[in-house]
Design a protein around this motif. Structure first.
Motif, short mmCIF file in Angstrom:
data_model
loop_
_atom_site.label_atom_id
_atom_site.label_comp_id
_atom_site.label_asym_id
_atom_site.label_seq_id
_atom_site.Cartn_x
_atom_site.Cartn_y
_atom_site.Cartn_z
N THR A 288 44.81 53.23 -22.65
CA THR A 288 45.88 53.50 -21.69
C THR A 288 45.55 54.52 -20.63
O THR A 288 46.29 54.67 -19.66
N LEU B 31 46.14 53.59 -27.83
CA LEU B 31 47.39 53.48 -28.57
C LEU B 31 47.18 53.60 -30.07
O LEU B 31 47.79 52.86 -30.86
N ASN C 96 50.95 58.51 -29.82
CA ASN C 96 50.87 57.56 -28.71
C ASN C 96 50.49 56.20 -29.28
O ASN C 96 49.31 55.90 -29.45
N GLU C 97 51.51 55.43 -29.59
CA GLU C 97 51.29 54.14 -30.25
C GLU C 97 51.94 52.98 -29.51
O GLU C 97 51.61 51.82 -29.77
N GLU C 98 52.86 53.26 -28.59
CA GLU C 98 53.63 52.19 -27.97
C GLU C 98 53.59 52.20 -26.45
O GLU C 98 53.61 51.13 -25.83
N ARG D 43 52.37 53.72 -22.40
CA ARG D 43 51.22 54.19 -21.62
C ARG D 43 51.43 55.67 -21.30
O ARG D 43 52.10 56.03 -20.34
#
Length: 388
Positions: free
Chosen positions: A226, A242, A271-273, A275
């Motif tokens: 991202t 991510l 930060n998994e979902e 941008r």
């Protein structure tokens, strides 16, 4: 130097989440912001003084507490100009080295080249039927001698290079296109003849436009990439993905030099979902990133405050570049009451719900070598931080 964690100004006026921020080139006197309300705004972050409605700076902290409130009021930066030609949300901004032009892109499948002074578009790329751009354009940056080229990437998995000197307007074709990605292009970086393109397919591809060579670094087999941030010497690149990890890569051999993530006993960075941007700052002493999680959702005290109607403040994280240790977690306030999109919204069930302040976009003054940075996100307010 210590991490600059003091809020010194807030940039107000957006009617929705802010998706992009960038400083003007060089010393970075001005800040550009792009938001979901389809507008781009140019600010001087230096607060006005001695005018009605603008809080004066205190001697100790640089901000004061308004009468009848318990929280400090941060000075307001000055709105200089608004640029309004986009038909959809603005997702990316880039400023030319001469500060006379900037580029923007977003949900309208078009790259805009702007004249800063007149607030008029000089060129539009990708809007014509011959250009073949499909879906939103997630990222844009300048390239070439005299910033004569603009590079874009987006949802249709293609990186395109546009000639700003072309007189064909929206119907112009890109002078080069790269189609190797298997998912959306999420971030770009340019150094000389090289274009680095991050993709949601978990790869970072580097194109050398002079030799025609492409190299691929596999960052993650399952998590999309991202964010990209090059070191000034170009030898390393900071990569965000991510999987709640930031990686510093050696560009020559692809080796991971350092990984940055949450420490075992402390707050969680995630930060998994979404941008969420990361960058290098403080003369490349710090690795800095936004956060999907607001403060209230990560601690027992925060959950209690949230249940009592507290504002869901966001966070910015900072790691030491060399050691990988967390050196700061900075609170990003939602914003002054009534000055930004409300922290509360009405859900489909008709009930009021609290919104999270996701801190998704960052910019550091003078390309990471200045003494301040700014952060924006879902609150619609951009907060500028500086040294104490």
């Amino acid at each position: 130097m210590s991490f600059p964690d003091k809020p010194i100004a807030q940039l107000l006026g957006s009617n929705g989440p802010v998706h992009a921020v960038t400083y003007s080139a060089g010393s970075g006197t001005y800040i550009l912001t792009g938001s979901s309300d389809r507008s781009i705004r140019l600010y001087n972050p230096q607060p006005t003084t001695g005018t009605a409605g603008t809080p004066a700076k205190s001697k100790d902290h640089g901000f004061v507490t308004k009468p009848g409130t318990s929280s400090p009021s941060i000075p307001e930066g000055r709105l200089i100009q608004t640029y309004a030609e986009h038909g959809y949300e603005v997702l990316s901004l880039a400023c030319a080295a001469d500060n006379a032009r900037f580029a923007s892109s977003g949900g309208d499948r078009t790259v805009f080249l702007w004249d800063v002074t007149t607030a008029q578009t000089l060129r539009r790329f990708g809007g014509g039927h011959t250009a073949g751009v499909g879906g939103r354009v997630n990222c844009v940056c300048f390239a070439g001698e005299g910033d004569s080229l603009v590079v874009s990437g987006g949802f249709d998995t293609t990186v395109r290079v546009w000639d700003t000197r072309s007189g064909q307007g929206a119907g112009a074709k890109p002078i080069q296109s790269f189609t190797e990605a298997r998912d959306a292009i999420s971030a770009l970086a340019v150094r000389g003849p090289e274009i680095l393109a991050a993709s949601v397919d978990g790869r970072v591809r580097t194109y050398d436009v002079r030799t025609g060579r492409m190299t691929t670094d596999v960052i993650s087999g399952t998590a999309g990439v991202t964010s990209l941030s090059l070191t000034r010497d170009g030898r390393s690149v900071l990569v965000g993905a991510l999987d709640s990890r930031l990686r510093l890569l050696d560009r020559e051999n692809g080796t991971c030099l350092r990984t940055y993530t949450s420490e075992e006993k402390g707050p969680m960075w995630r930060n998994e979902e979404l941008r969420v941007q990361s960058l290098l700052g403080g003369r490349e002493r710090f690795v800095v990133a936004g956060d999907e999680m607001d403060i209230n959702s990560t601690t027992e005290e925060g959950l209690q405050k949230s249940s009592k109607g507290a504002t869901p403040d966001g966070r910015v994280w900072a790691w030491d570049l060399l050691t990988g240790r967390v050196v700061a977690t900075v609170t990003v306030p939602w914003g002054p009451p009534g000055a930004a999109t409300s922290s509360r919204s009405i859900g489909r069930d008709g009930r009021e719900k609290e919104r999270r302040n996701v801190t998704s976009c960052l910019a550091w003054q003078d390309g990471g070598w200045g003494d301040q940075f700014c952060v924006g996100g879902t609150s619609g307010v951009v907060t500028v931080f500086g040294p104490r």
